[in-house]
Motif scaffolding. Structure first.
Motif, PDB file in Angstrom:
ATOM      1  N   LYS A 182     -92.120 -56.318  28.472  1.00 26.02           N
ATOM      2  CA  LYS A 182     -91.943 -55.839  27.100  1.00 26.02           C
ATOM      3  C   LYS A 182     -90.854 -56.631  26.363  1.00 26.02           C
ATOM      4  O   LYS A 182     -91.071 -57.124  25.271  1.00 26.02           O
ATOM      5  N   CYS A 183     -89.658 -56.731  26.976  1.00 17.65           N
ATOM      6  CA  CYS A 183     -88.529 -57.349  26.269  1.00 17.65           C
ATOM      7  C   CYS A 183     -88.100 -58.689  26.855  1.00 17.65           C
ATOM      8  O   CYS A 183     -87.377 -59.442  26.203  1.00 17.65           O
ATOM      9  N   GLY A 184     -88.512 -59.015  28.072  1.00 19.72           N
ATOM     10  CA  GLY A 184     -88.187 -60.313  28.654  1.00 19.72           C
ATOM     11  C   GLY A 184     -86.848 -60.373  29.367  1.00 19.72           C
ATOM     12  O   GLY A 184     -86.454 -61.432  29.861  1.00 19.72           O
ATOM     13  N   VAL A 212     -85.027 -57.803  35.308  1.00 19.42           N
ATOM     14  CA  VAL A 212     -85.056 -56.429  35.816  1.00 19.42           C
ATOM     15  C   VAL A 212     -85.394 -56.470  37.300  1.00 19.42           C
ATOM     16  O   VAL A 212     -86.163 -57.322  37.751  1.00 19.42           O
ATOM     17  N   LEU A 213     -84.826 -55.547  38.058  1.00 21.62           N
ATOM     18  CA  LEU A 213     -85.212 -55.411  39.455  1.00 21.62           C
ATOM     19  C   LEU A 213     -86.664 -54.936  39.529  1.00 21.62           C
ATOM     20  O   LEU A 213     -87.095 -54.146  38.679  1.00 21.62           O
ATOM     21  N   PRO A 214     -87.436 -55.400  40.514  1.00 23.17           N
ATOM     22  CA  PRO A 214     -88.822 -54.968  40.610  1.00 23.17           C
ATOM     23  C   PRO A 214     -88.930 -53.477  40.929  1.00 23.17           C
ATOM     24  O   PRO A 214     -88.095 -52.924  41.634  1.00 23.17           O
ATOM     25  N   HIS A 215     -89.957 -52.832  40.383  1.00 27.74           N
ATOM     26  CA  HIS A 215     -90.240 -51.410  40.589  1.00 27.74           C
ATOM     27  C   HIS A 215     -89.132 -50.510  40.041  1.00 27.74           C
ATOM     28  O   HIS A 215     -88.890 -49.426  40.570  1.00 27.74           O
ATOM     29  N   VAL A 216     -88.450 -50.966  38.975  1.00 25.02           N
ATOM     30  CA  VAL A 216     -87.371 -50.192  38.362  1.00 25.02           C
ATOM     31  C   VAL A 216     -87.574 -50.210  36.850  1.00 25.02           C
ATOM     32  O   VAL A 216     -88.056 -51.187  36.286  1.00 25.02           O
ATOM     33  N   ILE A 217     -87.191 -49.132  36.183  1.00 26.16           N
ATOM     34  CA  ILE A 217     -87.290 -49.049  34.724  1.00 26.16           C
ATOM     35  C   ILE A 217     -86.395 -50.102  34.093  1.00 26.16           C
ATOM     36  O   ILE A 217     -85.282 -50.343  34.544  1.00 26.16           O
ATOM     37  N   TYR A 222     -89.127 -49.257  29.349  1.00 29.16           N
ATOM     38  CA  TYR A 222     -90.528 -49.296  29.765  1.00 29.16           C
ATOM     39  C   TYR A 222     -90.649 -49.560  31.255  1.00 29.16           C
ATOM     40  O   TYR A 222     -89.803 -50.208  31.865  1.00 29.16           O
ATOM     41  N   TYR A 223     -91.718 -49.028  31.842  1.00 30.36           N
ATOM     42  CA  TYR A 223     -92.064 -49.276  33.234  1.00 30.36           C
ATOM     43  C   TYR A 223     -93.577 -49.313  33.339  1.00 30.36           C
ATOM     44  O   TYR A 223     -94.253 -48.358  32.934  1.00 30.36           O
ATOM     45  N   LYS A 224     -94.116 -50.397  33.836  1.00 26.01           N
ATOM     46  CA  LYS A 224     -95.561 -50.604  33.980  1.00 26.01           C
ATOM     47  C   LYS A 224     -96.308 -50.397  32.668  1.00 26.01           C
ATOM     48  O   LYS A 224     -97.355 -49.762  32.611  1.00 26.01           O
ATOM     49  N   GLY A 225     -95.736 -50.888  31.573  1.00 23.64           N
ATOM     50  CA  GLY A 225     -96.412 -50.855  30.286  1.00 23.64           C
ATOM     51  C   GLY A 225     -96.331 -49.553  29.520  1.00 23.64           C
ATOM     52  O   GLY A 225     -96.870 -49.452  28.433  1.00 23.64           O
ATOM     53  N   SER A 226     -95.673 -48.546  30.063  1.00 25.77           N
ATOM     54  CA  SER A 226     -95.537 -47.289  29.330  1.00 25.77           C
ATOM     55  C   SER A 226     -94.063 -46.921  29.195  1.00 25.77           C
ATOM     56  O   SER A 226     -93.260 -47.211  30.082  1.00 25.77           O
ATOM     57  N   GLU A 227     -93.727 -46.262  28.089  1.00 22.61           N
ATOM     58  CA  GLU A 227     -92.331 -45.899  27.838  1.00 22.61           C
ATOM     59  C   GLU A 227     -91.963 -44.688  28.687  1.00 22.61           C
ATOM     60  O   GLU A 227     -92.600 -43.642  28.625  1.00 22.61           O
ATOM     61  N   VAL A 228     -90.927 -44.842  29.487  1.00 22.77           N
ATOM     62  CA  VAL A 228     -90.482 -43.784  30.377  1.00 22.77           C
ATOM     63  C   VAL A 228     -89.217 -43.123  29.825  1.00 22.77           C
ATOM     64  O   VAL A 228     -89.077 -41.917  29.849  1.00 22.77           O
ATOM     65  N   VAL A 229     -88.302 -43.965  29.323  1.00 22.37           N
ATOM     66  CA  VAL A 229     -87.030 -43.480  28.794  1.00 22.37           C
ATOM     67  C   VAL A 229     -86.920 -43.909  27.340  1.00 22.37           C
ATOM     68  O   VAL A 229     -87.155 -45.080  27.008  1.00 22.37           O
ATOM     69  N   ASP A 230     -86.555 -42.979  26.470  1.00 22.60           N
ATOM     70  CA  ASP A 230     -86.336 -43.318  25.064  1.00 22.60           C
ATOM     71  C   ASP A 230     -84.910 -43.856  24.929  1.00 22.60           C
ATOM     72  O   ASP A 230     -83.953 -43.093  24.882  1.00 22.60           O
ATOM     73  N   VAL A 231     -84.790 -45.162  24.914  1.00 24.80           N
ATOM     74  CA  VAL A 231     -83.489 -45.816  24.896  1.00 24.80           C
ATOM     75  C   VAL A 231     -82.771 -45.573  23.574  1.00 24.80           C
ATOM     76  O   VAL A 231     -81.556 -45.384  23.545  1.00 24.80           O
ATOM     77  N   LEU A 232     -83.499 -45.552  22.483  1.00 27.27           N
ATOM     78  CA  LEU A 232     -82.885 -45.397  21.173  1.00 27.27           C
ATOM     79  C   LEU A 232     -82.280 -44.004  20.984  1.00 27.27           C
ATOM     80  O   LEU A 232     -81.354 -43.831  20.194  1.00 27.27           O
TER      81      LEU A 232
END
Length: 98
Positions: A32-34, A37-42, A48-58
């Motif tokens: 998403k942002c480039g 990131v550690l693999p298998h971590v948000i 984002y994780y695996k193309g879906s938003e998990v945590v709302d950072v904003l």
């Protein structure tokens, strides 16, 4: 108390110590942002994780930080759109028109 009968050589000591070092973590790029990131971590930059938003950072940011983050994300998306347009391959018909 146990005492060694003979001295260990420098090479034997160094062989043992050769495995004692810090290793770099195997980082991957967030799709998403480039950012790395550690693999298998948000991704903590975009949430984002695996193309879906998990945590709302904003949601967790202050008003000033939120504006800066939104501006950064918007600029990144625009840059991706420009790259996509540039990479679009031209057919022979389109080339002949130019």
């Amino acid at each position: 108390m146990a005492v060694p009968k003979q001295k260990h050589t420098k090479s034997r000591r160094d062989k043992r110590r050769s495995q004692i070092f810090l290793k770099k973590p195997g980082l991957t790029k967030c799709p998403k942002c480039g950012k790395p990131v550690l693999p298998h971590v948000i991704c903590w930059n975009c949430g984002y994780y695996k193309g879906s938003e998990v945590v709302d950072v904003l949601k967790k940011l202050t008003k000033k930080e939120k504006k800066a983050k939104e501006k950064e994300m918007k600029a990144k998306e625009e840059a991706e759109k420009k790259e996509a347009k540039k990479e679009k391959s031209l057919t022979w018909q389109e080339l002949s028109k130019r």
